[in-house]
Design a protein around this motif. Structure first.
Motif, PDB file in Angstrom:
ATOM      1  N   ASP A 185       0.835  -1.194   0.000  1.00 42.62           N
ATOM      2  CA  ASP A 185       0.000   0.000   0.000  1.00 42.62           C
ATOM      3  C   ASP A 185       0.873   1.250   0.000  1.00 42.62           C
ATOM      4  N   GLY A 186       0.252   2.400  -0.218  1.00 46.13           N
ATOM      5  CA  GLY A 186       1.009   3.636  -0.378  1.00 46.13           C
ATOM      6  C   GLY A 186       1.730   4.093   0.857  1.00 46.13           C
ATOM      7  N   LEU A 187       1.342   3.582   2.044  1.00 40.53           N
ATOM      8  CA  LEU A 187       2.005   3.982   3.277  1.00 40.53           C
ATOM      9  C   LEU A 187       3.286   3.209   3.525  1.00 40.53           C
ATOM     10  N   GLY A 188       3.463   2.103   2.791  1.00 37.58           N
ATOM     11  CA  GLY A 188       4.647   1.287   2.962  1.00 37.58           C
ATOM     12  C   GLY A 188       4.383  -0.046   3.617  1.00 37.58           C
ATOM     13  N   VAL A 189       3.118  -0.388   3.885  1.00 35.79           N
ATOM     14  CA  VAL A 189       2.784  -1.664   4.512  1.00 35.79           C
ATOM     15  C   VAL A 189       2.718  -2.748   3.441  1.00 35.79           C
ATOM     16  N   VAL A 190       3.323  -3.920   3.743  1.00 31.36           N
ATOM     17  CA  VAL A 190       3.321  -5.062   2.841  1.00 31.36           C
ATOM     18  C   VAL A 190       2.327  -6.088   3.368  1.00 31.36           C
ATOM     19  N   HIS A 191       1.336  -6.464   2.553  1.00 36.26           N
ATOM     20  CA  HIS A 191       0.315  -7.447   2.899  1.00 36.26           C
ATOM     21  C   HIS A 191       0.577  -8.727   2.112  1.00 36.26           C
ATOM     22  N   THR A 192       0.165  -9.878   2.657  1.00 39.18           N
ATOM     23  CA  THR A 192       0.395 -11.173   2.008  1.00 39.18           C
ATOM     24  C   THR A 192      -0.924 -11.906   1.832  1.00 39.18           C
ATOM     25  N   PRO A 209       8.803  -8.981   4.801  1.00 36.35           N
ATOM     26  CA  PRO A 209      10.089  -8.253   4.805  1.00 36.35           C
ATOM     27  C   PRO A 209      10.345  -7.584   6.143  1.00 36.35           C
ATOM     28  N   VAL A 210      11.608  -7.504   6.489  1.00 34.69           N
ATOM     29  CA  VAL A 210      12.049  -6.817   7.697  1.00 34.69           C
ATOM     30  C   VAL A 210      13.019  -5.716   7.270  1.00 34.69           C
ATOM     31  N   GLY A 211      12.847  -4.536   7.850  1.00 35.43           N
ATOM     32  CA  GLY A 211      13.781  -3.452   7.560  1.00 35.43           C
ATOM     33  C   GLY A 211      13.303  -2.452   6.538  1.00 35.43           C
ATOM     34  N   LEU A 212      12.138  -2.697   5.938  1.00 35.13           N
ATOM     35  CA  LEU A 212      11.595  -1.716   5.003  1.00 35.13           C
ATOM     36  C   LEU A 212      10.888  -0.613   5.773  1.00 35.13           C
ATOM     37  N   PRO A 213      10.887   0.613   5.257  1.00 30.45           N
ATOM     38  CA  PRO A 213      10.319   1.730   6.023  1.00 30.45           C
ATOM     39  C   PRO A 213       8.806   1.747   5.979  1.00 30.45           C
ATOM     40  N   TYR A 214       8.225   2.324   7.013  1.00 26.99           N
ATOM     41  CA  TYR A 214       6.806   2.680   7.027  1.00 26.99           C
ATOM     42  C   TYR A 214       6.734   4.204   6.953  1.00 26.99           C
ATOM     43  N   PHE A 215       6.135   4.729   5.898  1.00 27.04           N
ATOM     44  CA  PHE A 215       6.172   6.171   5.662  1.00 27.04           C
ATOM     45  C   PHE A 215       5.061   6.909   6.415  1.00 27.04           C
ATOM     46  N   GLY A 216       3.894   6.286   6.506  1.00 26.27           N
ATOM     47  CA  GLY A 216       2.783   6.965   7.152  1.00 26.27           C
ATOM     48  C   GLY A 216       2.052   7.940   6.252  1.00 26.27           C
ATOM     49  N   ASP A 252       1.244   8.673   1.693  1.00 28.37           N
ATOM     50  CA  ASP A 252       1.168   7.973   0.414  1.00 28.37           C
ATOM     51  C   ASP A 252       2.399   8.287  -0.449  1.00 28.37           C
ATOM     52  N   ILE A 253       3.419   7.422  -0.371  1.00 29.24           N
ATOM     53  CA  ILE A 253       4.631   7.633  -1.178  1.00 29.24           C
ATOM     54  C   ILE A 253       5.246   6.323  -1.647  1.00 29.24           C
ATOM     55  N   ALA A 254       4.905   5.171  -1.038  1.00 30.89           N
ATOM     56  CA  ALA A 254       5.408   3.883  -1.515  1.00 30.89           C
ATOM     57  C   ALA A 254       4.757   3.563  -2.848  1.00 30.89           C
ATOM     58  N   ARG A 255       5.551   3.051  -3.808  1.00 30.53           N
ATOM     59  CA  ARG A 255       5.024   2.877  -5.165  1.00 30.53           C
ATOM     60  C   ARG A 255       5.171   1.467  -5.727  1.00 30.53           C
ATOM     61  N   ASN A 256       6.207   0.739  -5.341  1.00 28.93           N
ATOM     62  CA  ASN A 256       6.407  -0.567  -5.964  1.00 28.93           C
ATOM     63  C   ASN A 256       7.209  -1.468  -5.045  1.00 28.93           C
ATOM     64  N   LEU A 257       6.951  -2.770  -5.155  1.00 24.79           N
ATOM     65  CA  LEU A 257       7.656  -3.783  -4.365  1.00 24.79           C
ATOM     66  C   LEU A 257       8.186  -4.848  -5.311  1.00 24.79           C
ATOM     67  N   GLU A 258       9.433  -5.236  -5.125  1.00 24.90           N
ATOM     68  CA  GLU A 258      10.021  -6.330  -5.884  1.00 24.90           C
ATOM     69  C   GLU A 258      10.545  -7.370  -4.906  1.00 24.90           C
ATOM     70  N   VAL A 259      10.289  -8.640  -5.220  1.00 26.53           N
ATOM     71  CA  VAL A 259      10.712  -9.751  -4.377  1.00 26.53           C
ATOM     72  C   VAL A 259      11.642 -10.633  -5.203  1.00 26.53           C
ATOM     73  N   VAL A 260      12.859 -10.846  -4.710  1.00 26.16           N
ATOM     74  CA  VAL A 260      13.884 -11.596  -5.431  1.00 26.16           C
ATOM     75  C   VAL A 260      14.296 -12.790  -4.579  1.00 26.16           C
ATOM     76  N   SER A 261      14.365 -13.951  -5.198  1.00 21.49           N
ATOM     77  CA  SER A 261      14.809 -15.163  -4.511  1.00 21.49           C
ATOM     78  C   SER A 261      16.314 -15.310  -4.670  1.00 21.49           C
ATOM     79  N   THR A 262      17.017 -15.425  -3.552  1.00 19.75           N
ATOM     80  CA  THR A 262      18.462 -15.600  -3.554  1.00 19.75           C
ATOM     81  C   THR A 262      18.818 -16.819  -2.725  1.00 19.75           C
ATOM     82  N   GLU A 263      20.098 -17.161  -2.727  1.00 24.38           N
ATOM     83  CA  GLU A 263      20.550 -18.304  -1.939  1.00 24.38           C
ATOM     84  C   GLU A 263      20.405 -18.057  -0.443  1.00 24.38           C
ATOM     85  N   ASN A 264      20.259 -16.794  -0.069  1.00 23.39           N
ATOM     86  CA  ASN A 264      20.063 -16.448   1.336  1.00 23.39           C
ATOM     87  C   ASN A 264      18.593 -16.233   1.679  1.00 23.39           C
TER      88      ASN A 264
END
Length: 929
Positions: free
Chosen positions: A758-765, A773-780, A782-794
């Motif tokens: 959502d635009g506030l920075g909250v990630v829903h599943t 995700p841990v460590g992403l900001p919550y803006f409070g 409407d400024i968040a615009r896009n989320l990308e999820v990448v699978s890595t070995e970690n």
């Protein structure tokens, strides 16, 4: 009457005795106004600087306009002020800095220049030469013209010269003490804005040298230049806004750019102005934070120590004097009024200000008379020894083939002999035909091949295999194409004279060309028709060259790209077209005409806006592009035919106006024009020395196999998910109606469900089992615009894009922006991995795609959302075709390079006309069915 005057004077004196003027600056208690007390409004002061024993602060001038520009003359230390006295009137004053306080009326005593300037122009910057030549930079702020201008005003001369340098925002005079490699006083330096790729240009005000790029954008990591000065070590210092929202200071030293701040300072601030005080060896930087608060910082000469000086209002202009102790800056008193302040360093090391004693040149008591008169004046024609073209790679060699070409026009290659054919000047138009193997030539001693009977009506462009030369009647070239044919006896005859278009290029078809609908000997004409439509006409002679030619359009107008510039025969004999969209995208692109009579894009990136022509170099398997003659750059760009390599060839002291490829494909002939001295015009040859490549297969447009796409999801702002395939299961995600706050959906790379941002920075599943995700900001807000999820070995890594173009990571590691711009406003819309190479892509609201690891800039739809930033989401395929969705739900793909998997399944009625609600588009992976 006398009694009345006495009573009036007594009344004024009594009123003055009861009226006091209170200095508005609370920190400067010692300031005593010297003006006669008058009624002055008690204006708020936005300046809050804490002074120590080594610094003094004085207000020099009050009641100036909000856009007053300052300049300090290096030799005298005088301060010059350019101010808007009233709406359409500009004044330039010279004031003495030692005066403690002056009102605006007293400043007029230093008035040295005033002139009329339209209110639509704003003041940008000011510079003053040692002889009091004034350089005033202004900007039009109208719809028709927002280019910057520099007004040059000589002392005691009423005429003002005006020059346009494109988009610039800073001007600097190089004085005698400056130590800048390759720069001579009094050269002028300009900061050039070139689509987030700022450069420093060098300009010779006396016109002896053309404009050159002193510092290029790649030397400062393609970051915006905010200001520049002659500062530390008398070198050129640059104030740069780094990619990671930090401030950097660079030194231009020994023809190289060195970063002084070692990683950046002032995180979170946008730098605006800076200066250097040599006496305390400190930089002063005026910067702005995210809350629009302006702060003045003091930075040590090594960039390692930063100290806050105080909170200030918006500084419009800031300069320092060469004595190294005085800093002058503007500061607002109200919305429309500002003041000029002087911050002086008085600590140890301050040397007395030198008194400037004028040097008196003795006048000779007698004037010697020269009684010797030479009997003759020898005429010497020097042999040119210059070679303007220089290439950084060793696979080319350059030489001058023809000297003293005069005002040459265009170059052509004879299709049988391979001779270089051209006309020398604009008057005789007599053609020369010279063998490239017999040069070099000096046209002072070479006769033309023949003389034209009507020399003023023929501009040579191409040569037919039968030996006839084809050209254009130049006096109608910009409104009507008149094609003329020239016989070898020098007589002209009209071929066709009623093509209503602006001429762009001509080509005569050879037997190796693969152009549908043409045969050998056909004359093709490229022109820009009315309303910016392209036209290609074919002139066919039939069986005999004396037969009356037939003229017909080669292709329907709707099948052609707009804004043609030039064309060339490229790989496989195909026709390659260079186009320039000057209205919406300001970019050149290359299109190829395939055998199905369709134009398709060759490269999936846009070229710069300053190219004027194109030619293909078969020996090197590359395209070459010269810059436009009036541009501020002097280079030729080389792009390999597969688009993987981009490089530049630099030249100096002039421009390349035309270039053609030799008949054997092993050399390029370049028409060089010196900017001011026509005798130095010449034709140069660029020969390829590298290994001759074996012929490569004719490149064809790749036809990728369609990617199996079970369906498409389209997200609206309420959280509604619209599906193109009813059999695709809709994920269970929040629905926010009536709040427009959903911004992005993203599939889990392992096929376990979906994420929503959502635009506030909250990630829903869509599933509680999905890792969050841990460590992403919550803006409070409407400024968040896009989320990308990448699978890595970690495990999974999350990347969040905000509207300003900042990428936040769940790993805590800084994001590698590379060439990505900081947009500075809510324009970033989508973040995607680059499907062709490493790095990332960012889509902005205007439909432009920015690349992090490729120096490209693409409008994938041929045109941006120019008037309204409505682009919202994109899908970029491995073949670099693109689908974009707009805020109303409209789906777009490039008509000259369409995506194979275009959004389908959604009915044509799926469109929210006038309802800006759509935010994202995603393909549904097969694992998510």
């Amino acid at each position: 009457m006398v009694l009345f005057r006495k009573l009036f004077i007594l009344y004024v004196l009594a009123f003055a005795m009861t009226t006091s003027v209170i200095p508005s600056h609370g920190a400067v208690t010692s300031e005593t106004p010297t003006e006669t007390p008058t009624v002055v409004p008690n204006l708020p002061d936005l300046l809050h600087i804490t002074l120590d024993s080594n610094h003094e602060l004085k207000r020099l001038v009050r009641d100036t306009s909000s856009e007053v520009c300052l300049a300090a003359q290096a030799e005298t230390g005088d301060l010059y002020c350019m101010d808007r006295a009233r709406k359409n009137w500009i004044e330039i004053h010279k004031i003495s800095p030692f005066l403690s306080d002056q009102v605006r009326q007293e400043m007029k005593s230093g008035l040295i220049r005033s002139f009329d300037l339209k209110a639509t122009r704003s003041l940008i910057d000011l510079a003053v030469d040692s002889d009091e030549t004034i350089y005033a930079m202004t900007r039009y702020e109208s719809i028709d013209d927002d280019m910057d201008r520099v007004l040059i005003m000589k002392p005691d001369i009423s005429r003002i010269r005006e020059y346009s340098f494109g988009y610039t925002h800073g001007i600097l005079i190089v004085d005698n003490g400056a130590l800048i490699a390759g720069v001579n006083p009094p050269d002028v330096l300009l900061i050039k804005n070139y689509h987030e790729n700022d450069q420093v240009l060098q300009y010779d005000p006396y016109g002896n040298r053309p404009i050159t790029a002193l510092i290029r954008s790649e030397q400062i990591n393609n970051s915006p230049i905010r200001d520049f000065i002659i500062g530390r070590e008398n070198l050129l210092n640059l104030l740069v806004q780094g990619k990671n929202q930090s401030t950097k200071i660079y030194l231009f030293k020994e023809d190289d750019v060195v970063e002084l701040t070692r990683g950046g300072i002032l995180p979170g601030y946008i730098p605006h102005q800076f200066a250097y005080l040599a006496m305390e060896q400190s930089f002063y930087i005026a910067a702005e934070n995210t809350e629009n608060k302006h702060v003045l910082f003091r930075v040590s000469k090594d960039g390692l120590s930063v100290e806050k000086v105080g909170d200030i209002g918006a500084v419009f202009s800031m300069v320092s004097t060469k004595d190294g102790r005085n800093l002058y800056f503007t500061n607002p008193l109200s919305e429309n009024i500002s003041a000029i302040y002087a911050l002086t360093y008085t600590g140890p090391g301050v040397t007395p200000t030198p008194s400037f004693t004028p040097t008196i040149t003795p006048t000779p008591s007698c004037t010697p008379t020269n009684t010797l008169t030479p009997s003759n004046t020898p005429t010497v024609t020097p042999t040119p020894t210059f070679g303007p073209v220089q290439w950084s790679e060793d696979r080319y060699e350059t030489d001058i083939l023809v000297h003293h070409t005069g005002e040459n026009i265009f170059l052509a290659i004879h299709p049988v002999s391979g001779n270089l054919v051209f006309q020398r000047d604009w008057y005789s138009r007599s053609p020369y035909s010279l063998s490239p193997s017999e040069g070099p030539y000096d046209l002072h001693s070479v006769e033309p091949s023949f003389y034209i009977s009507k020399p003023v009506n023929f501009l040579l462009h191409a040569i037919h295999p039968d030996g006839r030369m084809y050209g254009i009647k130049d006096n109608y070239a910009y409104s009507k194409i008149n094609v003329q044919r020239l016989t070898q006896t020098g007589f002209l005859d009209y071929v066709y004279d009623s093509l209503e278009a602006k001429f762009q290029a001509m080509h005569i078809v050879s037997e190796t060309d693969n152009i549908p609908g043409t045969v050998k000997g056909d004359v093709l004409i490229l022109g820009e028709k009315k309303r910016h439509k392209t036209g290609i006409w074919k002139i066919h002679h039939g069986e005999s060259p004396t037969q009356v030619p037939e003229v017909e359009p080669l292709l329907p107008d709707e099948d052609l790209p707009i804004y043609p510039l030039d064309w060339t025969i490229g790989p496989g004999g195909s026709l390659y077209l260079l186009t320039y969209d000057s209205i919406v995208s300001y970019r050149c692109k290359i299109h190829r005409l395939d055998m199905d009579n369709k134009f398709r894009e060759v490269f999936h990136f846009s070229l710069g806006e300053t190219y004027m022509g194109i030619t293909y170099f078969p020996a090197d398997h590359a395209f070459f592009f010269p810059m436009v003659p009036h541009s501020n750059y002097n280079s030729i760009t080389r792009i390999s035919e597969d688009g993987s390599q981009i490089s530049e060839m630099l030249y100096s002291n002039g421009r390349i106006y035309d270039l053609v490829t030799s008949l054997d494909g092993m050399a390029l002939y370049l028409l060089f024009r010196h900017s001011y001295i026509s005798e130095r015009n010449c034709i140069q040859v660029l020969r390829y020395k590298g290994d001759i490549h074996t012929p490569t297969p004719t490149p064809s447009m790749p036809t990728p196999a369609p990617t199996p796409i079970p369906g498409w999801f389209v997200l609206d702002g309420y959280g509604g998910i619209h599906m193109s395939n009813p059999e695709t299961g809709r994920p269970l995600l929040p629905y926010f109606a009536p709040y427009d706050i959903a911004r992005d959906i993203e599939p889990d790379p392992l096929g376990r469900g979906w994420y929503m941002l959502d635009g506030l920075g909250v990630v829903h599943t869509s599933s509680p089992d999905l890792p969050r995700p841990v460590g992403l900001p919550y803006f409070g807000f409407d400024i968040a615009r896009n989320l990308e999820v990448v699978s890595t070995e970690n495990g999974l890594e999350f990347y969040m894009l905000d509207g300003h173009g900042v990428v936040h990571t769940s790993t805590g590691k800084p994001f590698d922006y590379g060439y990505l711009p900081w947009l500075g406003e809510d324009l970033a819309r989508d973040l995607e991995p680059d499907p062709k190479s490493e790095g990332w892509l960012i889509l902005d609201g205007y439909g432009a795609i920015h690349f992090s690891h490729r120096r490209l800039y693409d409008y994938p739809l041929e045109a941006p959302f120019d008037s309204n930033p409505l682009a919202r989401g994109m899908v970029r395929f491995p073949d670099e075709t693109t689908v974009i969705i707009d805020g109303f739900g409209g789906r777009h793909t490039n008509p000259f390079w369409p995506a194979v998997d275009v959004v389908d399944g959604l009915s044509p009625e799926f469109y929210f006309w006038g309802f800006d609600i759509i935010w994202d588009i995603e393909t549904v992976p097969a694992a998510q069915q």
